[in-house]
Every structure is written in C-alpha cells, then in structure tokens.
Design a protein around this motif. Structure first.
Motif, PDB file in Angstrom:
ATOM      1  N   THR A   1      57.210 -43.639 -47.648  1.00  0.00           N
ATOM      2  CA  THR A   1      56.519 -42.852 -46.636  1.00  0.00           C
ATOM      3  C   THR A   1      56.775 -41.369 -46.847  1.00  0.00           C
ATOM      4  OG1 THR A   1      56.949 -44.663 -45.148  1.00  0.00           O
ATOM      5  CG2 THR A   1      56.139 -42.636 -44.161  1.00  0.00           C
ATOM      6  N   ASN A   2      58.040 -41.077 -47.097  1.00  0.00           N
ATOM      7  CA  ASN A   2      58.400 -39.681 -47.289  1.00  0.00           C
ATOM      8  C   ASN A   2      57.698 -39.092 -48.503  1.00  0.00           C
ATOM      9  OD1 ASN A   2      59.879 -38.773 -45.250  1.00  0.00           O
ATOM     10  ND2 ASN A   2      61.903 -39.192 -46.147  1.00  0.00           N
ATOM     11  N   ASP A   3      57.651 -39.909 -49.566  1.00  0.00           N
ATOM     12  CA  ASP A   3      56.987 -39.434 -50.781  1.00  0.00           C
ATOM     13  C   ASP A   3      55.525 -39.159 -50.503  1.00  0.00           C
ATOM     14  OD1 ASP A   3      59.259 -39.561 -52.101  1.00  0.00           O
ATOM     15  OD2 ASP A   3      58.809 -41.374 -53.284  1.00  0.00           O
ATOM     16  N   ALA A   4      54.907 -40.149 -49.830  1.00  0.00           N
ATOM     17  CA  ALA A   4      53.480 -40.009 -49.544  1.00  0.00           C
ATOM     18  C   ALA A   4      53.240 -38.756 -48.703  1.00  0.00           C
ATOM     19  CB  ALA A   4      52.959 -41.233 -48.802  1.00  0.00           C
ATOM     20  N   ALA A   5      54.095 -38.588 -47.703  1.00  0.00           N
ATOM     21  CA  ALA A   5      53.931 -37.416 -46.839  1.00  0.00           C
ATOM     22  C   ALA A   5      54.118 -36.150 -47.653  1.00  0.00           C
ATOM     23  CB  ALA A   5      54.935 -37.477 -45.688  1.00  0.00           C
ATOM     24  N   GLY A   6      55.115 -36.183 -48.535  1.00  0.00           N
ATOM     25  CA  GLY A   6      55.375 -35.006 -49.347  1.00  0.00           C
ATOM     26  C   GLY A   6      54.205 -34.700 -50.260  1.00  0.00           C
ATOM     27  N   GLN A   7      53.650 -35.765 -50.882  1.00  0.00           N
ATOM     28  CA  GLN A   7      52.506 -35.556 -51.770  1.00  0.00           C
ATOM     29  C   GLN A   7      51.330 -34.963 -51.006  1.00  0.00           C
ATOM     30  OE1 GLN A   7      51.763 -39.333 -53.549  1.00  0.00           O
ATOM     31  NE2 GLN A   7      53.586 -39.223 -54.851  1.00  0.00           N
ATOM     32  N   ALA A   8      51.101 -35.565 -49.843  1.00  0.00           N
ATOM     33  CA  ALA A   8      49.987 -35.081 -49.038  1.00  0.00           C
ATOM     34  C   ALA A   8      50.195 -33.610 -48.699  1.00  0.00           C
ATOM     35  CB  ALA A   8      49.863 -35.913 -47.762  1.00  0.00           C
ATOM     36  N   ALA A   9      51.442 -33.292 -48.375  1.00  0.00           N
ATOM     37  CA  ALA A   9      51.727 -31.907 -48.017  1.00  0.00           C
ATOM     38  C   ALA A   9      51.517 -30.999 -49.217  1.00  0.00           C
ATOM     39  CB  ALA A   9      53.147 -31.794 -47.482  1.00  0.00           C
ATOM     40  N   ASP A  10      51.829 -31.515 -50.404  1.00  0.00           N
ATOM     41  CA  ASP A  10      51.621 -30.690 -51.590  1.00  0.00           C
ATOM     42  C   ASP A  10      50.135 -30.478 -51.862  1.00  0.00           C
ATOM     43  OD1 ASP A  10      54.219 -30.293 -52.026  1.00  0.00           O
ATOM     44  OD2 ASP A  10      54.481 -31.873 -53.543  1.00  0.00           O
ATOM     45  N   ALA A  11      49.395 -31.608 -51.838  1.00  0.00           N
ATOM     46  CA  ALA A  11      47.981 -31.521 -52.174  1.00  0.00           C
ATOM     47  C   ALA A  11      47.259 -30.668 -51.145  1.00  0.00           C
ATOM     48  CB  ALA A  11      47.364 -32.919 -52.220  1.00  0.00           C
ATOM     49  N   ALA A  12      47.447 -31.014 -49.885  1.00  0.00           N
ATOM     50  CA  ALA A  12      46.841 -30.245 -48.793  1.00  0.00           C
ATOM     51  C   ALA A  12      47.735 -30.448 -47.604  1.00  0.00           C
ATOM     52  CB  ALA A  12      45.438 -30.758 -48.482  1.00  0.00           C
ATOM     53  N   PRO A  13      48.048 -29.415 -46.901  1.00  0.00           N
ATOM     54  CA  PRO A  13      48.910 -29.593 -45.736  1.00  0.00           C
ATOM     55  C   PRO A  13      48.256 -30.533 -44.741  1.00  0.00           C
ATOM     56  CG  PRO A  13      48.077 -27.354 -45.865  1.00  0.00           C
ATOM     57  CD  PRO A  13      47.638 -28.044 -47.081  1.00  0.00           C
ATOM     58  N   GLY A  14      49.101 -31.224 -43.989  1.00  0.00           N
ATOM     59  CA  GLY A  14      48.614 -32.297 -43.106  1.00  0.00           C
ATOM     60  C   GLY A  14      47.361 -31.912 -42.370  1.00  0.00           C
ATOM     61  N   MET A  15      47.350 -30.747 -41.779  1.00  0.00           N
ATOM     62  CA  MET A  15      46.155 -30.306 -41.070  1.00  0.00           C
ATOM     63  C   MET A  15      45.631 -29.035 -41.719  1.00  0.00           C
ATOM     64  SD  MET A  15      46.392 -30.660 -36.996  1.00  0.00           S
ATOM     65  CE  MET A  15      45.091 -29.627 -36.391  1.00  0.00           C
ATOM     66  N   PRO A  16      44.507 -29.108 -42.368  1.00  0.00           N
ATOM     67  CA  PRO A  16      43.980 -27.893 -43.012  1.00  0.00           C
ATOM     68  C   PRO A  16      43.780 -26.770 -41.997  1.00  0.00           C
ATOM     69  CG  PRO A  16      42.720 -29.821 -43.651  1.00  0.00           C
ATOM     70  CD  PRO A  16      43.636 -30.265 -42.567  1.00  0.00           C
ATOM     71  N   GLN A  17      43.590 -27.149 -40.711  1.00  0.00           N
ATOM     72  CA  GLN A  17      43.380 -26.127 -39.684  1.00  0.00           C
ATOM     73  C   GLN A  17      44.616 -25.246 -39.505  1.00  0.00           C
ATOM     74  OE1 GLN A  17      42.208 -29.142 -39.415  1.00  0.00           O
ATOM     75  NE2 GLN A  17      40.184 -29.097 -38.496  1.00  0.00           N
ATOM     76  N   LEU A  18      45.805 -25.806 -39.874  1.00  0.00           N
ATOM     77  CA  LEU A  18      47.026 -25.039 -39.653  1.00  0.00           C
ATOM     78  C   LEU A  18      47.534 -24.404 -40.946  1.00  0.00           C
ATOM     79  CD1 LEU A  18      48.791 -27.421 -37.164  1.00  0.00           C
ATOM     80  CD2 LEU A  18      47.605 -25.297 -36.689  1.00  0.00           C
ATOM     81  N   ASP A  19      46.686 -24.385 -41.963  1.00  0.00           N
ATOM     82  CA  ASP A  19      47.053 -23.758 -43.226  1.00  0.00           C
ATOM     83  C   ASP A  19      46.758 -22.265 -43.111  1.00  0.00           C
ATOM     84  OD1 ASP A  19      47.512 -22.962 -45.731  1.00  0.00           O
ATOM     85  OD2 ASP A  19      45.959 -24.199 -46.678  1.00  0.00           O
ATOM     86  N   PHE A  20      47.818 -21.505 -42.804  1.00  0.00           N
ATOM     87  CA  PHE A  20      47.577 -20.097 -42.456  1.00  0.00           C
ATOM     88  C   PHE A  20      47.111 -19.269 -43.649  1.00  0.00           C
ATOM     89  CE2 PHE A  20      50.430 -21.612 -39.165  1.00  0.00           C
ATOM     90  CZ  PHE A  20      49.744 -21.199 -38.045  1.00  0.00           C
ATOM     91  N   SER A  21      47.287 -19.801 -44.849  1.00  0.00           N
ATOM     92  CA  SER A  21      46.884 -18.995 -46.001  1.00  0.00           C
ATOM     93  C   SER A  21      45.370 -18.835 -46.089  1.00  0.00           C
ATOM     94  CB  SER A  21      47.411 -19.641 -47.285  1.00  0.00           C
ATOM     95  OG  SER A  21      46.794 -20.886 -47.469  1.00  0.00           O
ATOM     96  N   THR A  22      44.633 -19.718 -45.437  1.00  0.00           N
ATOM     97  CA  THR A  22      43.171 -19.598 -45.496  1.00  0.00           C
ATOM     98  C   THR A  22      42.604 -18.845 -44.299  1.00  0.00           C
ATOM     99  OG1 THR A  22      42.803 -21.662 -44.317  1.00  0.00           O
ATOM    100  CG2 THR A  22      43.015 -21.813 -46.694  1.00  0.00           C
ATOM    101  N   PHE A  23      43.463 -18.445 -43.381  1.00  0.00           N
ATOM    102  CA  PHE A  23      42.947 -17.825 -42.159  1.00  0.00           C
ATOM    103  C   PHE A  23      42.226 -16.515 -42.449  1.00  0.00           C
ATOM    104  CE2 PHE A  23      45.041 -19.619 -38.128  1.00  0.00           C
ATOM    105  CZ  PHE A  23      44.795 -20.903 -38.555  1.00  0.00           C
ATOM    106  N   GLY A  24      42.840 -15.720 -43.331  1.00  0.00           N
ATOM    107  CA  GLY A  24      42.236 -14.433 -43.641  1.00  0.00           C
ATOM    108  C   GLY A  24      40.839 -14.603 -44.180  1.00  0.00           C
ATOM    109  N   ASN A  25      40.701 -15.547 -45.091  1.00  0.00           N
ATOM    110  CA  ASN A  25      39.406 -15.832 -45.681  1.00  0.00           C
ATOM    111  C   ASN A  25      38.385 -16.241 -44.623  1.00  0.00           C
ATOM    112  OD1 ASN A  25      37.575 -18.129 -46.874  1.00  0.00           O
ATOM    113  ND2 ASN A  25      38.067 -16.718 -48.546  1.00  0.00           N
ATOM    114  N   GLN A  26      38.785 -17.195 -43.789  1.00  0.00           N
ATOM    115  CA  GLN A  26      37.856 -17.689 -42.772  1.00  0.00           C
ATOM    116  C   GLN A  26      37.441 -16.583 -41.809  1.00  0.00           C
ATOM    117  OE1 GLN A  26      38.558 -21.407 -40.883  1.00  0.00           O
ATOM    118  NE2 GLN A  26      40.165 -21.915 -42.316  1.00  0.00           N
TER     119      GLN A  26
END
Lengths: 178, 251, 78
Positions: A5-30
């Motif tokens: 579970t931890n691995d899967a969660a970690g992978q998911a977090a690497d590929a895309a953070p759990g909620m793309p809405q909370l990925d602050f790095s894209t806020f400026g762009n949006q």
C-alpha cells in the motif's frame, strides 16, 4: 500488504500527487491562463456581444411596441368604421320607416277618397235600382191583380156560374192584401 | 491510494483523479506559469465557444432570431433579469462582469463534460481566483460606496440589542467564509461528479456489473449536465447576492 | 508502522466525513420540499421565489461539499 500500500501510494504521489487540485506548482499556470481567458471573454462580451444583443433586443422591442400601436390604431379604425356603418344602417332604417309610413298615409288618403267615391256611386246606383224595382213591383202587382181577376172570372165561368165583376175584383184585392 | 493498490490485485484500476492532472501541451515535465497546458487548451475552447454563441450566433442581427441567436438572447436576458431582480436596478452596471463569470463557468462546465475533456472549473486554483475576485471586488465596492457604513451589513438593526454582538460575530464569520464556500462549491461539485463517473467507468471493465455501470454512468452524466448549469447559475446568483450586500448594506 | 496508523486514521476520518453529506442531502431535500409545498398552495408566487430556493440550496449544499472536501483532503493530502 502494508508495504505494498505504501509503495502504491508513494508511486502515485511520484507520478501525480493524490489530488491534482492541491498541486501548488501548477497554480501559477492555471491562474495566469484563467486571467487571460477572463479578460478575453470580458473584451468579447463588453465590446462586441453584449452591445449587439442589447441593440437587437431593443430594436425588436421597438418594433413590437410599434406593431402593437399600429394594431391598436387599426383596431380603432375598424371600430370607427363599424360604428359609422351601424349609424348609416340605423339612419337608412329610420328613413325607410318614414317612407313606408308616408306611403301608407298616402295610400290611406287615396283609398278613403276612392271608397267615398265608390260609396257615392253605389248609393246612386242603389237609388236607381230601388226606383226600378219599385216600378217593376208596382207593375207586377197590377199585372198579378189583373191576371187573378181574369183567372177568377174564368174559373167562375167554368164552374158554371156568372160572376159579378165587382165582387171578383173585391175578392182578389182582399186576397192580395193577405 | 489504497483503492489503487486493492485494484491492482482484483484487476480493477481506479484513477478517478488522473483526469484532473495539469499537463504541458507540447511535452516536457515542468509547468511554468506561461507553459501552454491542457488548462490553456480548454480555456481557449471556452473562449471560442463563447465567441461562437454570442458573436457568430448573433452576427446576422436578425429580427426573427435563428436558434443560436435565440440561445444567446436567452442567456443575455436570463442574467440581466437575475441581476435586476436580486441586486436591484443599480446592479445592472456590473452586468458585463457577471455575464463574463457566468459564460466562462457554464461553458467550462459543459466542455468539461465531453469525453476526454479537462474540466478547468474543477480546480480550486481557478474557482478560488473567481471567488476571491468577486469577494474583493464586492468588499472594496462596499467600502468605496458607503465608507464605514458598509460595516452596517454586520450590524443587524432589526434584531434585539442583546443579540446584536452575537449576530455580528456570526455575520463576520459567514462573510469571510463566503469566498471559500463560493469556490469550493463549484470545484467540489465538478470534481465529485467527474470522479464518480470515472469510478463507475472503472467498474464497467468487470463483465458481471458492466451493464449496471453503464446505466449508472448514463444517469450520472445526465445529472452532471444539470449540475453543470445549476452550479454556474448558483455562482452567478450568489455573486448578485453579494453585490446587493455591497450596494445596499442596510437590510 | 506509524505511517500506517496515520493513514488508517486518515481513511477512517475520510469515511466519517462522508456522513456529513447525508446532512446536506437532508437540508437540500428540506429546502426543496418546503418550496414545493408552498408553491402548490400559491403557484402564482412560486415563479418569483425560484431564485431564492436556489440560493437556499446552494447554502445547504455548501456544507455537504465541505465534508466532501474534508474527506478528499484526508485521503489525498494528509
């Protein structure tokens, strides 16, 4: 299981953070593109679309009110025409009635004159006729008494008696009275 | 992502949130503030759709409108009357701004419902900017128009004197929660609907329940079409309500 | 192990937060139901109050959306 579970969660977090809405790095762009979009839409609406639609709507409103006014005018005209027609009709009717009444009165007068004339003629004719009848009747009575006397004389002679002419005429006169 | 881990074991793969990822349009990994991304694409499509409906649709200025023109006029009259009813006659000045918000949200929502689409309004960054813009505009407008008298919006003079401080506290809190609820309502509704559709789409891969899943997707999609419009309507009408508070702070 | 417990708590919390949506459902149903019963008594006044109904729905629904947000935050952000 836990590590998985931890691995899967970690992978998911690497590929895309759990909620793309909370990925602050894209806020400026949006936010940048949102502001561009909003400005573009605002300019389109404010410069072109809204004035045009407002104009079309106002024009249509004017046209509709104009049409309604024209329709009301026409309706008023139609009502006036109907009223005039009714008035003319009533006038014609009264006129016709006067004409009829006048004709009737005229006819009445003529009729009365004719009747009076006819009455006079009839009265004259009646008088003449009565006179003629009276003459005829007087003539006829004379003839009847003559015939009756002769007949009575003949009958008496036939029976074989001789009759007094005076007696016979007296009897005939007697019988005629009765 | 427990669901994902579970899914890999049973053959089900859930990626309900993948559709919301912001990706650069022309390759690359880094998303700078100027990078053209799928956000850019779908926002550009929104602009095009607004342009098509309200400019191309009305280009003939027909006295008897075509279908497109009718829809455009309907949208115009809808928002115009809403502002007049809710914010009053003097709110009509702000009609272009509210119309901009409404058209942007309604077209983003509807375009987001297309398969494979990206829903810009499902991002808190986007709706947060919209809500903060409304909030700041309304607050500044209130102070500019009424000065300190704008604070009367918190002081409910019709309530008993004892209750007024309590009510004022509640009013202040609810006033500052406004941008939060305003933005999260829209983003949450959009995100939830799309995520639910995605979850059911994953169920459709299982043969035994796929007919049910497809029927459910259809039903939820119909609901989402309704929600897409209602959320845009609610956003616009709440903007009008806030505007009314700024224009007439005394209840 | 410690992380697992934190995650477990987060998921349990997320599940519990979802019960808040039921409250929002009750609230929205209440608003619309009352609007409808009023509208059936006086249909002529109903058309003017539809906007008010939607505002009420929006306020009632916002709280449900908050619970949904809390659930999402617990699942993905904590």
């Amino acid at each position: 299981m836990a590590t998985q579970t931890n691995d899967a969660a970690g992978q998911a977090a690497d590929a895309a953070p759990g909620m793309p809405q909370l990925d602050f790095s894209t806020f400026g762009n949006q936010i940048f593109w949102l502001v561009v979009t909003l400005v573009a839409i605002y300019l389109i609406l404010d410069r072109i679309a809204l004035p045009r639609i407002a104009e079309v709507l106002a024009e249509r409103q004017d046209r509709i009110t104009g049409d309604i006014a024209a329709a009301e005018d026409l309706k008023a005209q139609a009502l006036a025409a109907e009223e005039a027609y009714n008035k003319a009709l009533a006038e014609a009717r009264t006129e016709a009635q006067t004409i009829v009444a006048k004709a009737k009165a005229d006819m009445q007068v003529e009729l009365e004159a004719a009747i009076a004339k006819a009455d006079v003629e009839i009265a004259a004719k009646t008088a003449v006729s009565e006179k003629a009848i009276a003459e005829i009747r007087a003539g006829a009575l004379d003839s009847v008494s003559l015939v009756a006397t002769e007949t009575a004389t003949a009958v008496v002679a036939a029976i074989g008696g001789s009759a007094d002419a005076d007696a016979i005429s007296a009897a005939v006169t007697e019988q005629m009275k009765g | 992502m427990a669901s994902e881990a579970q899914g890999e074991e049973t053959g089900l793969v859930f990626h309900p949130m993948e559709q919301f990822v912001v990706k650069p349009l022309f390759g690359g990994d880094t998303v700078m503030w100027y990078t053209p991304t799928n956000v850019t694409l779908w926002m550009a499509l929104t602009v095009l759709a607004v342009f098509a409906l309200l400019v191309l649709g009305t280009s003939r200025r027909a006295m008897i409108p075509s279908r497109m023109q009718s829809v455009g006029e309907l949208a115009y009259g809808f928002i115009y009357r809403m502002i007049e009813d809710v914010a009053g006659k003097d709110g009509v000045k702000y009609f272009p701004y509210i119309m901009t918000l409404f058209m942007f949200i309604v077209f983003s929502n509807f375009l987001g419902l297309l398969p494979m689409a990206f829903t810009t309004t499902s991002h808190i960054a986007v709706t947060g900017v919209l809500a903060m813009a409304v909030f700041l505009t309304v607050t500044i407008l209130g102070f500019v128009k009424h000065g300190l008298g704008f604070l009367g919006v918190f002081w409910i003079s019709s309530a008993p004197l004892v209750l007024r401080p309590v009510l004022a506290l509640i009013e202040v809190i609810s006033y500052f929660v406004r941008p939060l609820s305003h933005s999260i309502r829209l983003a949450g509704n959009m995100m939830a609907g799309h995520a639910v559709i995605k979850v059911f789409a994953a169920f459709a891969a299982v043969l035994a329940i796929s007919p049910f899943a497809i029927v459910a997707i259809t039903a939820i999609y119909a609901l989402e079409v309704l929600v897409a419009f209602i959320q845009a309507y609610v956003f616009a009408i709440l903007t009008c309500v806030y505007l009314k508070d700024a224009l007439h702070p005394h209840h | 192990m410690e992380g697992d417990i934190v995650q477990m708590g987060a998921y349990i919390g997320a599940g519990l937060a979802c019960t808040g949506m039921g409250g929002a459902a009750v609230g929205v149903g209440h608003v619309v139901g009352n609007f409808l019963s009023g509208a059936l008594r006086n249909p002529s006044a109903a058309a003017g109050q539809t906007a008010t109904m939607f505002i009420g729905i929006a306020f009632a629904e916002a709280l449900g959306i908050f619970s949904f947000l809390v659930a999402l935050l617990l699942m993905f952000a904590v």
